[in-house]
Motif scaffolding. Structure first.
Motif, PDB file in Angstrom:
ATOM      1  N   ILE A 221       0.861  -1.172   0.000  1.00 17.47           N
ATOM      2  CA  ILE A 221       0.000   0.000   0.000  1.00 17.47           C
ATOM      3  C   ILE A 221       0.896   1.220   0.000  1.00 17.47           C
ATOM      4  N   PRO A 222       0.644   2.155  -0.891  1.00 21.62           N
ATOM      5  CA  PRO A 222       1.474   3.366  -0.892  1.00 21.62           C
ATOM      6  C   PRO A 222       1.432   4.068   0.472  1.00 21.62           C
ATOM      7  N   GLN A 223       2.592   4.656   0.844  1.00 18.85           N
ATOM      8  CA  GLN A 223       2.720   5.299   2.160  1.00 18.85           C
ATOM      9  C   GLN A 223       1.674   6.379   2.368  1.00 18.85           C
ATOM     10  N   GLU A 224       1.422   7.196   1.341  1.00 25.77           N
ATOM     11  CA  GLU A 224       0.447   8.281   1.486  1.00 25.77           C
ATOM     12  C   GLU A 224      -0.956   7.747   1.719  1.00 25.77           C
ATOM     13  N   GLU A 225      -1.301   6.655   0.978  1.00 23.71           N
ATOM     14  CA  GLU A 225      -2.632   6.059   1.144  1.00 23.71           C
ATOM     15  C   GLU A 225      -2.767   5.443   2.534  1.00 23.71           C
ATOM     16  N   LEU A 226      -1.662   4.809   3.012  1.00 25.53           N
ATOM     17  CA  LEU A 226      -1.699   4.201   4.353  1.00 25.53           C
ATOM     18  C   LEU A 226      -1.933   5.265   5.426  1.00 25.53           C
ATOM     19  N   LYS A 227      -1.228   6.387   5.303  1.00 21.14           N
ATOM     20  CA  LYS A 227      -1.418   7.472   6.272  1.00 21.14           C
ATOM     21  C   LYS A 227      -2.832   8.032   6.202  1.00 21.14           C
ATOM     22  N   ALA A 228      -3.358   8.114   4.975  1.00 16.95           N
ATOM     23  CA  ALA A 228      -4.715   8.637   4.814  1.00 16.95           C
ATOM     24  C   ALA A 228      -5.737   7.731   5.474  1.00 16.95           C
ATOM     25  N   ARG A 229      -5.487   6.405   5.479  1.00 18.26           N
ATOM     26  CA  ARG A 229      -6.400   5.466   6.138  1.00 18.26           C
ATOM     27  C   ARG A 229      -6.246   5.502   7.668  1.00 18.26           C
ATOM     28  N   ILE A 230      -4.996   5.627   8.116  1.00 23.33           N
ATOM     29  CA  ILE A 230      -4.727   5.524   9.562  1.00 23.33           C
ATOM     30  C   ILE A 230      -5.131   6.805  10.294  1.00 23.33           C
ATOM     31  N   ALA A 231      -4.908   7.961   9.675  1.00 18.92           N
ATOM     32  CA  ALA A 231      -5.160   9.230  10.361  1.00 18.92           C
ATOM     33  C   ALA A 231      -6.576   9.360  10.903  1.00 18.92           C
ATOM     34  N   PRO A 232      -7.642   9.100  10.109  1.00 22.44           N
ATOM     35  CA  PRO A 232      -8.988   9.219  10.679  1.00 22.44           C
ATOM     36  C   PRO A 232      -9.267   8.195  11.769  1.00 22.44           C
ATOM     37  N   MET A 233      -8.614   7.011  11.677  1.00 24.47           N
ATOM     38  CA  MET A 233      -8.809   6.005  12.731  1.00 24.47           C
ATOM     39  C   MET A 233      -8.210   6.490  14.043  1.00 24.47           C
ATOM     40  N   LEU A 234      -6.999   7.112  13.976  1.00 20.85           N
ATOM     41  CA  LEU A 234      -6.392   7.649  15.184  1.00 20.85           C
ATOM     42  C   LEU A 234      -7.246   8.776  15.773  1.00 20.85           C
ATOM     43  N   GLN A 235      -7.754   9.635  14.919  1.00 18.68           N
ATOM     44  CA  GLN A 235      -8.610  10.714  15.392  1.00 18.68           C
ATOM     45  C   GLN A 235      -9.889  10.169  16.020  1.00 18.68           C
ATOM     46  N   ALA A 236     -10.450   9.112  15.403  1.00 18.93           N
ATOM     47  CA  ALA A 236     -11.673   8.522  15.950  1.00 18.93           C
ATOM     48  C   ALA A 236     -11.424   7.907  17.319  1.00 18.93           C
ATOM     49  N   THR A 237     -10.289   7.191  17.465  1.00 18.13           N
ATOM     50  CA  THR A 237      -9.987   6.599  18.776  1.00 18.13           C
ATOM     51  C   THR A 237      -9.769   7.681  19.826  1.00 18.13           C
ATOM     52  N   GLN A 238      -9.089   8.787  19.407  1.00 22.07           N
ATOM     53  CA  GLN A 238      -8.872   9.885  20.348  1.00 22.07           C
ATOM     54  C   GLN A 238     -10.196  10.495  20.790  1.00 22.07           C
ATOM     55  N   ARG A 239     -11.107  10.704  19.819  1.00 23.71           N
ATOM     56  CA  ARG A 239     -12.414  11.262  20.113  1.00 23.71           C
ATOM     57  C   ARG A 239     -13.190  10.326  21.036  1.00 23.71           C
ATOM     58  N   GLY A 240     -13.150   9.036  20.754  1.00 18.00           N
ATOM     59  CA  GLY A 240     -13.841   8.063  21.602  1.00 18.00           C
ATOM     60  C   GLY A 240     -13.274   8.037  23.007  1.00 18.00           C
ATOM     61  N   SER A 241     -11.936   8.136  23.120  1.00 14.79           N
ATOM     62  CA  SER A 241     -11.308   8.156  24.442  1.00 14.79           C
ATOM     63  C   SER A 241     -11.740   9.383  25.229  1.00 14.79           C
ATOM     64  N   ASP A 242     -11.744  10.552  24.563  1.00 15.74           N
ATOM     65  CA  ASP A 242     -12.139  11.779  25.250  1.00 15.74           C
ATOM     66  C   ASP A 242     -13.585  11.706  25.734  1.00 15.74           C
ATOM     67  N   LEU A 243     -14.475  11.230  24.870  1.00  8.45           N
ATOM     68  CA  LEU A 243     -15.881  11.124  25.264  1.00  8.45           C
ATOM     69  C   LEU A 243     -16.045  10.183  26.452  1.00  8.45           C
ATOM     70  N   THR A 244     -15.335   9.059  26.412  1.00  7.18           N
ATOM     71  CA  THR A 244     -15.437   8.083  27.503  1.00  7.18           C
ATOM     72  C   THR A 244     -14.952   8.686  28.815  1.00  7.18           C
ATOM     73  N   GLN A 245     -13.799   9.375  28.771  1.00  7.85           N
ATOM     74  CA  GLN A 245     -13.256   9.961  29.990  1.00  7.85           C
ATOM     75  C   GLN A 245     -14.195  11.016  30.564  1.00  7.85           C
ATOM     76  N   HIS A 246     -14.763  11.861  29.681  1.00  7.70           N
ATOM     77  CA  HIS A 246     -15.706  12.872  30.150  1.00  7.70           C
ATOM     78  C   HIS A 246     -16.923  12.230  30.799  1.00  7.70           C
ATOM     79  N   LEU A 247     -17.452  11.208  30.171  1.00  9.01           N
ATOM     80  CA  LEU A 247     -18.654  10.555  30.693  1.00  9.01           C
ATOM     81  C   LEU A 247     -18.370   9.850  32.007  1.00  9.01           C
ATOM     82  N   LEU A 248     -17.220   9.158  32.101  1.00 10.22           N
ATOM     83  CA  LEU A 248     -16.879   8.453  33.343  1.00 10.22           C
ATOM     84  C   LEU A 248     -16.640   9.447  34.483  1.00 10.22           C
ATOM     85  N   ALA A 249     -15.906  10.522  34.189  1.00 12.05           N
ATOM     86  CA  ALA A 249     -15.640  11.517  35.229  1.00 12.05           C
ATOM     87  C   ALA A 249     -16.939  12.145  35.709  1.00 12.05           C
TER      88      ALA A 249
END
Length: 651
Positions: free
Chosen positions: A311-339
């Motif tokens: 897989i080309p490096q640019e395409e791989l980064k394009a796939r991974i970046a939104p997944m990392l952002q989604a996990t970060q968003r999910g983590s933040d929401l979870t922490q806010h809700l638990l707190a």
């Protein structure tokens, strides 16, 4: 022929004057012969008229008195003889004699320079009767007052409250039995003692400002914590009422203290119930957000799994970046809700309000229908207040959901924080003192409410919602939180045009303070390790694989253990292990915290960090630091993991 010499005329004039005196009067010479007298003496003492002549010896008057029993029973001649001998001493004398008829005569004699004496006789019967009556009245009233005090003491000693009275100083003048015993005193020993000596210097330093305000003429309420001799902590709620005169002077302060421990626990339970009710309302919107996040992750992972070849490096980064952002968003929401859901007991602290409003905005964004347009102005970053942050978030979410219910067809919901100055009529209407306040406003363009509803909106259990859909406690909790924080709440509403709630909190300016930056935001940290061996204890194999890869990426060597028992054996047998990273909640008898303490006892050279994905892992959240080890929340941000291990291994 009568003597009408000038001397006789003067004597007659003097005699006439003496006869008009309302006292008896007599003069006896050095031989105890009568020289002068007045008519009042004969009228008062009822002497025979034949004695009223100059030259009559004192003994003749004494004999009349003795024979008619005025000196009491007994030897008449002896009584006369003793009185004559005493008179010959010519000494000043005063005595009161009660005659047989009850008359009281006050006799006052004064010696004359050439011998003899002058004596006055006063009828003091009425005076003594009035005095006796007054003394009896005073005695009766004293007895009644003492009885009233005894009743008052009986009542106050049996009231389940601490009652006292302080005079200026402040000095205690009264305390009931419970109050005295509370501070190790007796009801007698506490009287006239200075307040700092009774309550202790440390506690008085805390409550002293409240006492001063009360002596300035203000009714004051406050709370303080104290530890009983058996070690149990209790919360006392005190009210000080000034004792004031009509001209505004403060004579003292009445003190009423109650044990508010159970009430505080009930309030905490009620607040937790309100938080969980809000969590229930939030979950629908958060589920929508999480489904979107999972869609991003699932779609990109499926695309990667179907990809063949390189897989080309640019395409791989394009796939991974939104997944990392989604996990970060999910983590933040979870922490806010638990707190938010776990909350704390009432814990006032100085906090920046902007961050709290932004946290609440994060929770609300996904929980409001798309027909409601939410706008948030979090205010200046330096605006702070001394509050319980969890209660403020709860209050904000309660107000937002009330606004949502008032917007069935959609509309605008605005949350705004600003600094305002209150003075004059504006401060008086809110019952606040002049000064700077943080005003948090929640306004909507909804259905509004009529005046009757607006006046009752903060009452406990009052609700306009249908039965079973509202407890009527949300707004009363908001009002209680704000007033306990030293502020006030107001509401303005017009049917059909909307509602605005304003919360006023005493403002604190932190604009000059340094605001700490979150070091854990980076998703791609630089390596910090130098190949040190880290023991990773995680019972979930997939999670362990991901964490091991993260540890290798930041420069560490990883040794994995699936259970606490394996970890103990490895820590005891491999001296090269420099650090242990363990999950807290694991199957078996030993959890991560117990394991960490056991390993630290046998291998104090090993650095230890813990991790958890639970809001409540057996230790109250405010006690995280008391466990003795840093605790990382899952999912663990790479930057946070890197910095934690570097700090532990460099210590």
């Amino acid at each position: 022929m009568e003597d009408t010499s000038p001397e006789q005329s003067q004597i007659d004039l003097l005699q006439a004057a003496l006869d008009h005196v309302n006292q008896g009067f007599s003069v006896f010479d050095k031989d105890l012969h009568l020289v002068a007298w007045n008519r009042g003496l004969w009228e008062m003492l009822d002497f025979p008229q034949h004695l009223a002549r100059r030259g009559t010896h004192l003994e003749a008057f004494l004999r009349v008195n003795a024979e008619r029993g005025e000196y009491g029973p007994g030897d008449i001649e002896g009584k006369i003889s003793r009185r004559v001998e005493r008179a010959r001493l010519f000494e000043p004398h005063y005595f009161e004699r009660i005659r047989p008829n009850g008359q009281i005569i006050a006799v006052s004699g004064t010696p004359l320079p050439q011998g003899g004496f002058v004596t006055t006789y006063s009828d003091v019967t009425e005076d003594r009767q009035r005095q006796l009556k007054l003394e009896k009245t005073v005695e009766e009233r004293t007895r009644a007052l003492r009885q009233s005090e005894d009743w008052l003491r009986l009542v106050t000693d049996n009231i389940p409250a601490l009652i006292a009275y302080m005079a200026p100083g402040p000095v205690f003048r009264f305390a009931n039995r419970r109050y005295a015993e509370w501070f190790g005193q007796s009801v007698a020993s506490i009287v006239n003692k200075p307040a700092p000596e009774v309550v202790g210097e440390q506690l008085f330093a805390e409550i002293g400002p409240h006492v001063s305000r009360a002596f300035e003429g203000n009714a004051v309420s406050y709370e303080y914590d104290r530890v009983r001799p058996d070690g149990t902590a209790i919360c006392m709620r005190s009210t000080l009422i000034p004792d004031m005169t009509q001209d505004g002077r403060t004579l003292g302060v009445f003190v009423l203290s109650l044990d508010a421990t159970e009430q505080k626990r009930s309030e905490a339970a009620l607040m937790q119930s309100q938080r969980m009710d809000a969590v229930g309302k939030l979950t629908g919107g958060l589920a929508h957000d999480f489904n979107n996040l999972l869609t991003i992750l699932m779609g990109n992972l499926l695309s990667l799994s179907r990809a063949t070849g390189d897989i080309p490096q640019e395409e791989l980064k394009a796939r991974i970046a939104p997944m990392l952002q989604a996990t970060q968003r999910g983590s933040d929401l979870t922490q806010h809700l638990l707190a938010f859901s776990r909350g704390k007991l009432i814990d006032p602290q100085t906090v920046r309000l902007k961050g709290l409003i932004q946290n609440a905005e994060t929770l609300l964004r996904g929980s409001l229908p798309p027909t409601i347009r939410l706008s948030v102005d979090p205010g200046p970053s330096g605006l702070a207040a001394r509050i319980d942050p969890t209660q403020l978030e709860t209050a904000l979410i309660n107000l937002a959901f009330n606004a949502r219910d008032a917007l069935p067809d959609g509309g605008d919901l605005e949350i705004r924080l600003e600094l305002c100055e209150l003075a004059g009529r504006a401060a008086d209407d809110l019952g606040l003192s002049t000064g700077a306040y943080a005003r948090l406003s929640v306004s909507d363009t909804g259905t509004g409410m009529d005046e009757a509803t607006r006046l009752r909106v903060f009452e406990p259990f009052f609700t306009t919602k249908t039965f079973g859909t509202g407890s009527g406690l949300g707004l009363s909790m908001v009002y209680g939180f704000v007033t306990q924080s030293g502020g006030a709440a107001s509401v303005a509403s017009t049917p059909g045009q909307g509602t605005r709630f304003d919360l006023y909190l005493p403002a604190i300016d932190l604009s000059g303070a340094v605001e700490l930056q979150d070091p854990s935001g980076s998703m791609d940290p630089e390596p910090h390790g130098s190949g040190e061996l880290v023991l990773l204890v995680e019972d979930n194999a997939d999670v362990a694989t991901v964490l091991a890869e993260q540890l290798r990426d930041i420069g560490y060597t990883v040794l994995m253990a699936e259970s606490a028992e394996d970890a103990k054996d490895l820590a005891g047998s491999l001296p090269d292990i420099r650090c242990m990273l363990s999950d807290i909640v694991m199957p078996g008898q030993i959890n991560g915290l117990t394991l960490a303490r056991s390993v630290k006892a046998s291998r104090p050279d090993i650095a230890i960090a813990l991790m958890t994905g639970y809001a409540d892992w057996g230790m109250p959240p405010e006690d995280d630091e008391s466990v003795g080890f840093p605790v990382l929340s899952k999912p663990i941000r790479p930057q946070a993991l890197a910095q934690t291990l570097r700090h532990l291994l460099s210590a």
